[in-house]
Enzyme design. Structure first.
Site, PDB file in Angstrom:
ATOM      1  N   CYS A   1      -2.130  -0.149   1.743  1.00 33.49           N
ATOM      2  CA  CYS A   1      -2.093  -1.300   0.834  1.00 33.49           C
ATOM      3  C   CYS A   1      -3.343  -2.160   0.942  1.00 33.49           C
ATOM      4  O   CYS A   1      -3.647  -2.940   0.046  1.00 33.49           O
ATOM      5  CB  CYS A   1      -0.867  -2.142   1.125  1.00 33.49           C
ATOM      6  SG  CYS A   1       0.671  -1.297   0.784  1.00 33.49           S
TER       7      CYS A   1
ATOM      8  N   GLU B   1      -5.483   2.422   8.798  1.00 33.17           N
ATOM      9  CA  GLU B   1      -5.427   1.185   8.013  1.00 33.17           C
ATOM     10  C   GLU B   1      -5.477   0.025   8.995  1.00 33.17           C
ATOM     11  O   GLU B   1      -4.901   0.105  10.082  1.00 33.17           O
ATOM     12  CB  GLU B   1      -4.122   1.129   7.207  1.00 33.17           C
ATOM     13  CG  GLU B   1      -3.989  -0.185   6.443  1.00 33.17           C
ATOM     14  CD  GLU B   1      -2.849  -0.201   5.441  1.00 33.17           C
ATOM     15  OE1 GLU B   1      -1.917   0.602   5.585  1.00 33.17           O
ATOM     16  OE2 GLU B   1      -2.896  -1.036   4.522  1.00 33.17           O
TER      17      GLU B   1
ATOM     18  N   ASN C   1      -4.374   3.636  -4.159  1.00 33.72           N
ATOM     19  CA  ASN C   1      -3.498   3.939  -3.017  1.00 33.72           C
ATOM     20  C   ASN C   1      -2.128   4.333  -3.535  1.00 33.72           C
ATOM     21  O   ASN C   1      -1.952   5.418  -4.062  1.00 33.72           O
ATOM     22  CB  ASN C   1      -3.437   2.737  -2.069  1.00 33.72           C
ATOM     23  CG  ASN C   1      -2.475   2.957  -0.905  1.00 33.72           C
ATOM     24  OD1 ASN C   1      -2.477   4.038  -0.323  1.00 33.72           O
ATOM     25  ND2 ASN C   1      -1.656   1.992  -0.590  1.00 33.72           N
ATOM     26  N   GLU C   2      -1.144   3.453  -3.409  1.00 34.15           N
ATOM     27  CA  GLU C   2       0.219   3.808  -3.845  1.00 34.15           C
ATOM     28  C   GLU C   2       0.448   3.271  -5.244  1.00 34.15           C
ATOM     29  O   GLU C   2       1.379   2.501  -5.477  1.00 34.15           O
ATOM     30  CB  GLU C   2       1.234   3.192  -2.876  1.00 34.15           C
ATOM     31  CG  GLU C   2       1.466   4.011  -1.639  1.00 34.15           C
ATOM     32  CD  GLU C   2       2.587   3.436  -0.770  1.00 34.15           C
ATOM     33  OE1 GLU C   2       2.947   2.258  -0.943  1.00 34.15           O
ATOM     34  OE2 GLU C   2       3.086   4.180   0.082  1.00 34.15           O
TER      35      GLU C   2
END
Ligand code: AHR
Length: 661
Positions: free
Chosen positions: A247, A48, A378-379
């Site tokens: 994120c 990331e 993603n999350e």
């Protein structure tokens, strides 16, 4: 009488060992029994662009704000006006920019060049220059005055490290470049670009790269990646490469989400955006953090191919980061997001004459990348995620049934106010919707990892497989800037990883997170790898990952340990091609562990084996000054056999490779 003597001797030995603090145990390995297969994707990496991991890190560009597109257009630059020099600097969208995507450029109107009229760039916390290496300077320029430019890179103490000239800059936008060899080394140099004649010149995409940043692996260059960072990643032999986050996939808001289509094609035409980590942590503000996307999706696929890792792209599913704005794309406007996912598969795998495959071919890779996995979100969490996942899954499976989908379970359940209820809810949904793989994240105290090495022993065997997609042991706590990459945390992760390996029928892929951090520009700790402008080193956590990955094996063997429970963690597997049994043992205690290793049903075991040990004190860490203070040491053992003893050092991870005939 004789028996009495033997008993006293044994008692004596026991007392001696106990006094020396040696624990004893027996490890029984059923070498004739096959457990689960270990997936080649088992030990992966997670990239990331956080901590200057991309721009300022793996992406080797040395000039910050090279195209003047930062909102503060002069950020990273300062004017230079030496001696009698006179003139004007303007950053303008002006007429006929280099391209419409990057409209800003710099205009120098020079009345008197004096001792230098131009500007200087500070790089990413300085510019790292290595003596003897060649550096490639490049700029797009136009001028009606046959302008000449001087290029110099200057050390913090004023020494000139690189010098070059660009002459006869005339007419419309053209690329001008020069190759320079460094005379000295410096980590904090700056770049000066100076007009040496009176006149006007427009400048854009001012760029400096180490010449060796174009990697030549498998006969194909990955343009512009930092060679030492690529090398440390490749040395891990990761089986999986998750990208681009994190994120960053979601964005602080939807406007700043990651859009893969903006990251391919001509580098000069990739639209820069703010990096979402720019202002995320008030205690680590990095207002100069942007994403130029020089390291984009093409470079990602190429790098995956070259380091032998399966790509796992994670795409936005119509939701911005739920820790930030949590913006949602209305369901009736989700189609473009779904189309982006379909198009990415075509870009990666489609024929060279398909719409998106053609773009891949034009960039230099007509053959498909053979991508197999795709993460949707993603999350993400909550019913809004499930709603959106369903739309993605329907469209993706209809067109590409062979692509395995990865679904999320939100962030680490410890972060949610209502504990793991979110995770339970999502698992309930995934049991019905059946994505192939479900992603779980853990950022916990180091003790949690060793205490939970058995987590996956109780998972159902007939449900979606698990990707432990982000995890790292926290010495202090999530988001805490005091977190350490020490041996204690690394061994706790290693203990946990023995449980992942043992449950290879449930857990098919894993990745530590985040991957790396710039020592002068990080936002998040801990990180697997640390670097500055000149050096890169692996943490103890890195060496744990590397030991698991480079000693992966194919099939798990059942292991039983008598005593030492909770302190000694052991797994065993077979490496079929090598004809070896691999034993990994993690001793998190302060005592040596003397183990009798019983390889049941192994047949003939060669007496000579290989032993690799990572050991030290719990607080030990690596650093620029001592990059391998905690690093594995490999040796030969000569007492191996179907039954042998081995003493595992205190605070250690050991890998034994035994040849079975
Ligand atoms: O690894 C850092 C961050 O932690 C990732 O961006 C995110 O997915 C997680 O919350």
């Amino acid at each position: 009488m004789k028996q009495g003597v033997i008993l006293s001797v044994l008692l004596g030995i026991f007392i001696l060992l106990s006094a020396a603090g040696v624990c004893q145990t027996t490890i029984t390995i059923s070498a004739d029994k096959s457990g689960p297969q270990i997936s080649p994707t088992m030990w992966g990496i997670f990239f990331e662009d956080i901590n200057f991991n991309g721009d300022g890190g793996l992406y080797a560009e040395l000039v910050k704000n090279r195209s003047f597109e930062f909102p503060k257009t002069m950020m990273g630059w300062r004017p230079i006006q030496g001696g009698q020099a006179a003139g004007k600097w303007t950053i303008t969208e002006g007429q006929d920019p280099l391209n419409a995507v990057n409209p800003n450029y710099l205009r120098l109107e020079v009345q008197n060049p004096g001792e230098g009229f131009g500007l200087t760039n500070e790089g990413f916390r300085g510019i790292g220059i290595n003596k003897g290496e060649k550096y490639y300077f490049s700029v797009f320029a136009r001028s009606s005055s046959a302008m000449s430019l001087k290029v110099e890179v200057v050390a913090a103490d004023g020494r000139k490290l690189l010098e070059g000239t660009l002459d006869n800059i005339t007419g419309d936008w053209k690329n001008y470049h020069c190759l320079m060899t460094a005379t000295e080394t410096d980590a904090k140099a700056t770049l000066n670009l100076l007009a040496t004649k009176a006149g006007t010149v427009d400048l854009d995409m001012i760029s400096l790269f180490p010449e060796n940043s174009a990697q030549q692996m498998a006969g194909r260059p990955v343009p512009g990646l930092r060679k030492d960072v690529v090398a440390i990643l490749a040395a891990m032999k990761p089986g999986l490469f998750r990208f681009p986050g994190g994120c960053i996939v979601e964005g602080h808001d939807l406007e700043t989400r990651y859009q893969w289509k903006n990251t391919i094609g001509d580098i000069n035409e990739r639209k820069l955006i703010i990096n979402r980590w720019n202002t995320e942590f008030k205690h680590r503000l990095t207002p100069d953090y942007f994403q130029s996307f020089g390291l984009g999706f093409y470079e990602y696929f190429l790098l995956s191919e070259q380091i032998g890792a399966e790509p796992l792209p994670i795409l936005n599913c119509g939701m911005a980061c739920q820790f930030n704005t949590g913006q949602l794309v209305p369901m009736d406007q989700l189609q473009p997001y779904v189309q982006d996912a379909l198009d990415l598969i075509e870009f990666a795998n489609g024929p060279a004459d398909s719409e998106w495959g053609k773009k891949r071919a034009a960039m230099g890779h007509p053959e498909p990348f053979k991508m197999k996995y795709l993460g949707v979100g993603n999350e993400q969490w909550g019913p809004q995620y499930v709603e959106r996942y369903k739309v993605f899954a329907r469209a993706l499976k209809e067109k590409y049934p062979e692509i395995q989908l990865v679904a999320a379970t939100g962030s680490d359940p410890a972060i949610f106010p209502n504990g793991d209820n979110e995770v339970k809810y999502l698992w309930g949904q995934w049991r019905i919707l059946k994505p192939e793989i479900v992603d779980e994240h853990f950022y916990r105290k180091h003790t949690w990892f060793s205490d939970n090495a058995a987590r996956y022993d109780s998972y159902a065997r007939n449900e979606p497989k698990v990707f432990v997609g982000e995890y790292a042991a926290m010495s202090h706590g999530v988001g805490n800037p005091d977190n350490r990459n020490n041996l204690e945390c690394a061994l706790a992760e290693a203990a946990f990883m023995t449980g992942l390996e043992r449950n290879a029928d449930v857990v098919v892929m894993t990745a530590y997170a985040p991957l790396a951090g710039h020592l002068d520009a990080w936002q998040w700790k801990p990180n697997l790898i640390w670097f500055d402008n000149l050096t890169v080193y692996g943490t103890p956590n890195y060496y744990v990952q590397k030991l698991f990955s480079t000693h992966r094996g194919d099939v798990v063997m059942p292991v039983k340990i008598d005593a030492a429970e909770g302190k000694l963690f052991v797994t065993a597997c077979q490496d079929k091609a090598a004809g070896q049994v691999i034993i990994k043992a993690v001793n998190i205690s302060s005592q040596p562990m003397e183990a009798t290793v019983d390889l049941q049903g192994a047949g003939i075991v060669a007496s000579e084996g290989q032993v690799t040990v990572l050991a030290g004190q719990p607080a030990d860490e690596n650093s620029v000054q001592a990059p391998t203070k905690v690093a594995p040491v490999t040796d030969t053992m000569t007492n191996a056999g179907p039954r042998f003893t081995y003493t595992f050092k205190p605070y250690s991870m050991t890998v034994l490779r035994l040849t079975v005939k």
